[in-house]
Design a protein around this motif. Structure first.
Motif, PDB file in Angstrom:
ATOM      1  N   PRO A  38      -4.934  -9.383   7.297  1.00  0.00           N
ATOM      2  CA  PRO A  38      -4.509  -9.428   6.147  1.00  0.00           C
ATOM      3  C   PRO A  38      -5.720  -9.047   5.052  1.00  0.00           C
ATOM      4  N   GLU A  39      -6.744  -8.966   5.269  1.00  0.00           N
ATOM      5  CA  GLU A  39      -7.805  -8.288   4.277  1.00  0.00           C
ATOM      6  C   GLU A  39      -7.720  -6.895   4.442  1.00  0.00           C
ATOM      7  N   ASP A  40      -7.540  -6.261   5.652  1.00  0.00           N
ATOM      8  CA  ASP A  40      -7.276  -4.786   5.673  1.00  0.00           C
ATOM      9  C   ASP A  40      -6.158  -4.137   5.003  1.00  0.00           C
ATOM     10  N   VAL A  41      -4.941  -5.029   5.314  1.00  0.00           N
ATOM     11  CA  VAL A  41      -3.668  -4.695   4.625  1.00  0.00           C
ATOM     12  C   VAL A  41      -3.799  -4.611   3.166  1.00  0.00           C
ATOM     13  N   LYS A  42      -4.733  -5.700   2.534  1.00  0.00           N
ATOM     14  CA  LYS A  42      -4.796  -5.672   1.070  1.00  0.00           C
ATOM     15  C   LYS A  42      -5.531  -4.459   0.574  1.00  0.00           C
ATOM     16  N   LYS A  43      -6.771  -4.058   1.491  1.00  0.00           N
ATOM     17  CA  LYS A  43      -7.530  -2.943   1.283  1.00  0.00           C
ATOM     18  C   LYS A  43      -6.436  -1.598   1.149  1.00  0.00           C
ATOM     19  N   VAL A  44      -5.473  -1.504   1.936  1.00  0.00           N
ATOM     20  CA  VAL A  44      -4.559  -0.420   2.095  1.00  0.00           C
ATOM     21  C   VAL A  44      -3.668  -0.443   0.913  1.00  0.00           C
ATOM     22  N   PHE A  45      -3.024  -1.692   0.495  1.00  0.00           N
ATOM     23  CA  PHE A  45      -2.743  -1.742  -0.725  1.00  0.00           C
ATOM     24  C   PHE A  45      -3.052  -1.316  -1.817  1.00  0.00           C
ATOM     25  N   LYS A  57      -2.202   3.298  -7.224  1.00  0.00           N
ATOM     26  CA  LYS A  57      -2.917   4.200  -7.831  1.00  0.00           C
ATOM     27  C   LYS A  57      -3.639   3.808  -9.151  1.00  0.00           C
ATOM     28  N   ASP A  58      -2.570   3.100 -10.101  1.00  0.00           N
ATOM     29  CA  ASP A  58      -3.269   2.886 -11.444  1.00  0.00           C
ATOM     30  C   ASP A  58      -3.965   1.452 -11.560  1.00  0.00           C
ATOM     31  N   GLN A  59      -4.256   0.908 -10.176  1.00  0.00           N
ATOM     32  CA  GLN A  59      -5.020  -0.442  -9.990  1.00  0.00           C
ATOM     33  C   GLN A  59      -4.612  -1.418 -11.064  1.00  0.00           C
ATOM     34  N   SER A  60      -3.090  -1.522 -11.273  1.00  0.00           N
ATOM     35  CA  SER A  60      -2.487  -2.630 -11.949  1.00  0.00           C
ATOM     36  C   SER A  60      -2.606  -3.933 -10.959  1.00  0.00           C
ATOM     37  N   GLY A  61      -2.752  -3.836  -9.907  1.00  0.00           N
ATOM     38  CA  GLY A  61      -2.558  -4.996  -9.042  1.00  0.00           C
ATOM     39  C   GLY A  61      -1.191  -5.039  -8.401  1.00  0.00           C
ATOM     40  N   PHE A  62      -0.468  -4.092  -8.772  1.00  0.00           N
ATOM     41  CA  PHE A  62       1.079  -4.032  -8.200  1.00  0.00           C
ATOM     42  C   PHE A  62       1.060  -2.575  -7.724  1.00  0.00           C
ATOM     43  N   ILE A  63       2.180  -2.366  -7.039  1.00  0.00           N
ATOM     44  CA  ILE A  63       2.841  -1.099  -6.515  1.00  0.00           C
ATOM     45  C   ILE A  63       3.967  -1.009  -7.337  1.00  0.00           C
ATOM     46  N   GLU A  64       4.243  -0.062  -8.388  1.00  0.00           N
ATOM     47  CA  GLU A  64       5.654   0.052  -8.747  1.00  0.00           C
ATOM     48  C   GLU A  64       6.556   1.289  -8.201  1.00  0.00           C
ATOM     49  N   GLU A  65       7.641   1.246  -8.884  1.00  0.00           N
ATOM     50  CA  GLU A  65       8.189   2.007  -8.085  1.00  0.00           C
ATOM     51  C   GLU A  65       8.006   3.692  -8.194  1.00  0.00           C
ATOM     52  N   GLU A  66       7.442   3.969  -9.137  1.00  0.00           N
ATOM     53  CA  GLU A  66       6.925   5.435  -9.632  1.00  0.00           C
ATOM     54  C   GLU A  66       5.849   5.524  -8.259  1.00  0.00           C
ATOM     55  N   GLU A  67       4.782   4.668  -7.855  1.00  0.00           N
ATOM     56  CA  GLU A  67       4.060   4.981  -7.088  1.00  0.00           C
ATOM     57  C   GLU A  67       4.362   4.761  -5.694  1.00  0.00           C
ATOM     58  N   LEU A  68       5.506   4.028  -5.610  1.00  0.00           N
ATOM     59  CA  LEU A  68       6.104   4.200  -4.052  1.00  0.00           C
ATOM     60  C   LEU A  68       6.649   5.484  -3.539  1.00  0.00           C
ATOM     61  N   LYS A  69       7.208   6.200  -4.476  1.00  0.00           N
ATOM     62  CA  LYS A  69       7.786   7.609  -4.297  1.00  0.00           C
ATOM     63  C   LYS A  69       6.880   8.263  -3.749  1.00  0.00           C
ATOM     64  N   PHE A  70       5.342   8.131  -4.057  1.00  0.00           N
ATOM     65  CA  PHE A  70       4.355   8.932  -3.522  1.00  0.00           C
ATOM     66  C   PHE A  70       3.737   8.258  -2.375  1.00  0.00           C
ATOM     67  N   VAL A  71       4.214   7.026  -1.708  1.00  0.00           N
ATOM     68  CA  VAL A  71       3.461   6.428  -0.670  1.00  0.00           C
ATOM     69  C   VAL A  71       3.012   7.105   0.493  1.00  0.00           C
ATOM     70  N   LEU A  72       3.772   7.977   1.011  1.00  0.00           N
ATOM     71  CA  LEU A  72       3.294   8.823   2.143  1.00  0.00           C
ATOM     72  C   LEU A  72       2.329   9.536   1.880  1.00  0.00           C
ATOM     73  N   LYS A  73       2.118  10.238   0.527  1.00  0.00           N
ATOM     74  CA  LYS A  73       0.859  10.822   0.291  1.00  0.00           C
ATOM     75  C   LYS A  73      -0.202  10.009   0.046  1.00  0.00           C
ATOM     76  N   GLY A  74      -0.064   8.875  -0.237  1.00  0.00           N
ATOM     77  CA  GLY A  74      -1.039   7.741  -0.308  1.00  0.00           C
ATOM     78  C   GLY A  74      -1.745   7.630   1.029  1.00  0.00           C
ATOM     79  N   PHE A  75      -1.101   8.073   2.083  1.00  0.00           N
ATOM     80  CA  PHE A  75      -1.757   8.083   3.613  1.00  0.00           C
ATOM     81  C   PHE A  75      -2.554   9.220   3.838  1.00  0.00           C
ATOM     82  N   THR A  76      -1.724  10.433   3.480  1.00  0.00           N
ATOM     83  CA  THR A  76      -2.276  11.811   3.888  1.00  0.00           C
ATOM     84  C   THR A  76      -1.695  12.832   2.683  1.00  0.00           C
ATOM     85  N   PRO A  77      -2.579  13.755   2.220  1.00  0.00           N
ATOM     86  CA  PRO A  77      -1.836  14.804   1.279  1.00  0.00           C
ATOM     87  C   PRO A  77      -0.746  15.484   1.680  1.00  0.00           C
ATOM     88  N   GLU A  78      -0.456  15.533   2.938  1.00  0.00           N
ATOM     89  CA  GLU A  78       0.412  16.359   3.814  1.00  0.00           C
ATOM     90  C   GLU A  78       1.567  15.599   3.552  1.00  0.00           C
TER      91      GLU A  78
END
Length: 101
Positions: free
Chosen positions: A41-48, A53-74
């Motif tokens: 669970p600690e590592d999952v929170k680190k990935v979260f 991206k905006d460090q709000s403590g939440f992942i909003e819809e706009e950030e989800l659109k780019f979730v794959l880019k969060g794993f790799t720029p490709e």
């Protein structure tokens, strides 16, 4: 911290590649392929926090659109339909965002 500090780079590449076609994203399979299901669970929170991206403590819809880019720029952008499906799966209280828990 980079995503590859927590997850295997080859697993990320394979998972992102598996869902490179539009409308193909399956969050359950993706998270399994990158190895998140095996993480603490600690590592999952680190990935979260990397994806928050905006460090709000939440992942909003706009950030989800780019979730794959969060794993790799490709990674590709998710479609609106894929983004809404992922949000619906993770938004437990219906406030339009996903919390770390």
């Amino acid at each position: 911290m980079a995503m590859t500090d927590l997850l295997n780079a080859e697993d990320i590449k394979k998972a992102v590649g598996a869902f490179s076609a539009a409308e193909s994203f399956n969050y359950k399979k993706f998270f399994e392929m990158v190895g998140l299901k095996k993480k603490s669970p600690e590592d999952v929170k680190k990935v979260f926090h990397i994806l928050d991206k905006d460090q709000s403590g939440f992942i909003e819809e706009e950030e989800l659109k780019f979730v794959l880019k969060g794993f790799t720029p490709e990674g590709r952008d998710l479609s609106d339909k894929e983004t809404k499906a992922l949000l619906a799966a993770g938004d437990k209280d219906g406030d339009g965002k996903i919390g770390a828990d």
